[in-house]
Design a protein around this motif. Structure first.
Motif, short mmCIF file in Angstrom:
data_model
loop_
_atom_site.label_atom_id
_atom_site.label_comp_id
_atom_site.label_asym_id
_atom_site.label_seq_id
_atom_site.Cartn_x
_atom_site.Cartn_y
_atom_site.Cartn_z
N VAL A 49 0.85 -1.20 0.00
CA VAL A 49 0.00 0.00 0.00
C VAL A 49 0.89 1.26 0.00
CG1 VAL A 49 -1.72 1.31 1.32
CG2 VAL A 49 -1.90 -1.19 1.13
N GLY A 50 0.60 2.15 -0.94
CA GLY A 50 1.48 3.32 -1.12
C GLY A 50 2.80 2.81 -1.66
N CYS A 51 2.69 1.97 -2.70
CA CYS A 51 3.87 1.22 -3.20
C CYS A 51 4.87 2.12 -3.90
CB CYS A 51 3.41 0.12 -4.15
SG CYS A 51 2.53 0.77 -5.60
N GLY A 52 4.44 3.32 -4.32
CA GLY A 52 5.35 4.23 -5.02
C GLY A 52 5.85 3.62 -6.31
N GLY A 69 0.45 -3.84 -6.09
CA GLY A 69 0.95 -2.52 -5.67
C GLY A 69 -0.16 -1.50 -5.83
N LEU A 70 -0.49 -0.81 -4.74
CA LEU A 70 -1.59 0.17 -4.75
C LEU A 70 -1.02 1.55 -4.46
CD1 LEU A 70 -5.08 -0.16 -3.23
CD2 LEU A 70 -3.66 1.75 -2.48
N ASP A 71 -1.37 2.52 -5.29
CA ASP A 71 -0.86 3.88 -5.07
C ASP A 71 -1.82 4.88 -5.70
OD1 ASP A 71 2.20 4.86 -4.18
OD2 ASP A 71 1.07 6.34 -5.34
N LEU A 72 -1.76 6.10 -5.13
CA LEU A 72 -2.57 7.22 -5.58
C LEU A 72 -2.01 7.86 -6.85
CD1 LEU A 72 -4.80 9.06 -4.29
CD2 LEU A 72 -2.96 10.22 -3.07
N SER A 73 -0.69 7.78 -7.02
CA SER A 73 -0.02 8.57 -8.06
C SER A 73 0.18 7.75 -9.34
CB SER A 73 1.34 9.04 -7.52
OG SER A 73 2.19 9.40 -8.59
N SER A 74 -0.43 8.22 -10.44
CA SER A 74 -0.28 7.50 -11.70
C SER A 74 1.17 7.55 -12.18
CB SER A 74 -1.21 8.08 -12.76
OG SER A 74 -0.98 9.45 -12.89
N TYR A 107 -5.14 -11.47 1.04
CA TYR A 107 -3.67 -11.42 1.12
C TYR A 107 -3.08 -12.19 2.30
CZ TYR A 107 -4.06 -8.14 -2.62
OH TYR A 107 -4.35 -7.59 -3.83
N ASP A 108 -1.89 -12.77 2.05
CA ASP A 108 -1.13 -13.46 3.09
C ASP A 108 -0.28 -12.47 3.89
OD1 ASP A 108 -1.75 -16.31 2.40
OD2 ASP A 108 -0.92 -15.67 0.47
N ALA A 109 -0.12 -11.25 3.37
CA ALA A 109 0.66 -10.23 4.07
C ALA A 109 0.41 -8.88 3.40
CB ALA A 109 2.15 -10.55 4.01
N ALA A 110 0.70 -7.82 4.19
CA ALA A 110 0.64 -6.46 3.62
C ALA A 110 1.84 -5.67 4.11
CB ALA A 110 -0.65 -5.76 4.03
N VAL A 111 2.30 -4.74 3.27
CA VAL A 111 3.32 -3.79 3.70
C VAL A 111 2.85 -2.38 3.34
CG1 VAL A 111 5.25 -5.41 3.53
CG2 VAL A 111 4.66 -4.01 1.55
N CYS A 112 3.26 -1.44 4.16
CA CYS A 112 2.92 -0.03 3.93
C CYS A 112 4.13 0.73 4.45
CB CYS A 112 1.64 0.30 4.71
SG CYS A 112 1.03 1.96 4.45
N LEU A 113 5.07 1.05 3.54
CA LEU A 113 6.42 1.41 3.95
C LEU A 113 6.79 2.83 3.58
CD1 LEU A 113 7.94 -1.96 2.75
CD2 LEU A 113 7.41 -1.31 5.11
N CYS A 114 7.63 3.42 4.45
CA CYS A 114 8.14 4.75 4.13
C CYS A 114 6.96 5.72 4.03
CB CYS A 114 8.86 4.68 2.80
SG CYS A 114 10.51 5.17 2.85
N GLU A 115 6.04 5.64 4.98
CA GLU A 115 4.82 6.43 4.93
C GLU A 115 4.08 6.21 3.61
OE1 GLU A 115 5.02 10.63 6.56
OE2 GLU A 115 7.06 10.23 5.93
N GLY A 116 3.91 4.96 3.24
CA GLY A 116 3.12 4.67 2.05
C GLY A 116 1.65 4.93 2.37
N ALA A 117 1.20 6.13 2.24
CA ALA A 117 -0.19 6.56 2.49
C ALA A 117 -0.50 6.79 3.98
CB ALA A 117 -1.22 5.58 1.92
#
Ligand SMILES: C[S@@+](CC[C@H](N)C(=O)[O-])C[C@H]1O[C@@H](n2cnc3c(N)ncnc32)[C@H](O)[C@@H]1O
Length: 259
Positions: A49-52, A69-74, A107-117
């Motif tokens: 989440v907020g994968c950049g 990978g999910l992100d706001l920015s195209s 999902y088996d896991a999630a990450v949201c790194l470096c202030e990903g959202a």
């Protein structure tokens, strides 16, 4: 199309130089670290989440995991797609605000790194509701007992950084734990005003509990310097390792709990 949020504007313009940031240079070691924490089954499904630019997602895909990978920015996602093509791996891309997606129990896991959202507030986002909805969306997306790793700004460091005059002049709101600043996304571009939210450990444990996740560990999570060490007051980011243990409690407007 809804108007772009401030962070979308910032990261769309910052995308071409994002991977020049020094904190992005340790991705392979970070993915080793994540895999030690996440206890994934072979080929397991991971949500970033907020994968950049998807530096973690692409590395996870190279190691055989099925990554979304999910992100706001195209523009960030477009760099991510280029990286996946260059490495000849498949990553599923979702362009969405992290406050709005849902993939129940996938999902088996999630990450949201470096202030990903989580912690990056749009100009009208509520400092409790926005992170709460992101957490609940991530939690709903996880299978029971699945693990998640987040890195978020450390409230203690933010409190130590600011003085009373910063509060008076609007740079820091200690009630909301929100820092307001302006950054040019690239040299020569106009500055974008942005809001960043920091968190204290007890609050994180409570927010995660409301979202149906148990916090297993809180460690040093400063970008480029992750470690299983106790938190120090000046650590810039906190790493949270959590486990999905229940469904999220319903949360209404302004963070009020509904029965
Ligand atoms: C600092 S970058 C981190 C990227 C990546 N996780 C990493 O570790 O390199 C933050 C990312 O979060 C995304 N982002 C910010 N707010 C978001 C939101 N509300 N929903 C989805 N993505 C968001 C930005 O577009 C940006 O790509």
């Amino acid at each position: 199309m809804p108007e772009k949020t401030t962070w979308e504007r910032f990261f769309d313009a910052h995308a071409p130089i994002y991977e020049d940031n020094v904190f992005t240079k340790n991705t392979v070691n970070e993915v080793d670290y994540l895999l030690d924490e996440l206890h994934l089954p072979p080929g397991g499904a991971v949500l970033d989440v907020g994968c950049g630019t998807c530096r973690h997602a692409v590395e996870l895909a190279k190691r055989g995991y099925a990554v979304t990978g999910l992100d706001l920015s195209s523009e960030m996602l477009s760099r991510a797609a280029d990286a996946a093509r260059a490495e000849k791996v498949h990553v599923e891309w979702v362009r969405s605000n992290a406050t709005q997606f849902t993939f129940p129990g996938r999902y088996d896991a999630a990450v949201c790194l470096c202030e990903g959202a989580f912690g990056l507030l749009g100009d009208s986002d509520d400092p409790i509701d926005q992170p709460m909805s992101i957490l609940c969306n991530i939690s709903r997306s996880l299978k029971p007992q699945a693990k998640a790793v987040f890195t978020v700004l450390n409230g203690a460091a933010m409190l130590r950084k600011y003085q009373n005059n910063d509060v008076v002049e609007g740079r820091f709101d200690p009630l909301a734990m929100v820092e307001s600043s302006e950054h040019p996304p690239q040299v020569g571009l106009p500055a974008v005003p942005v809001r960043e939210r920091a968190f204290v450990p007890t609050e994180l444990i409570l927010l995660f509990r409301i979202a149906g996740m148990s916090v297993l560990n809180l460690w040093g999570g400063t970008a480029g310097n992750w470690g299983r060490r106790s938190l120090d007051l000046d650590e810039i980011e906190i790493m949270i390792v959590a486990c999905k243990t229940a469904e999220p409690l319903a949360v209404g407007v302004a963070g009020q709990l509904r029965a």
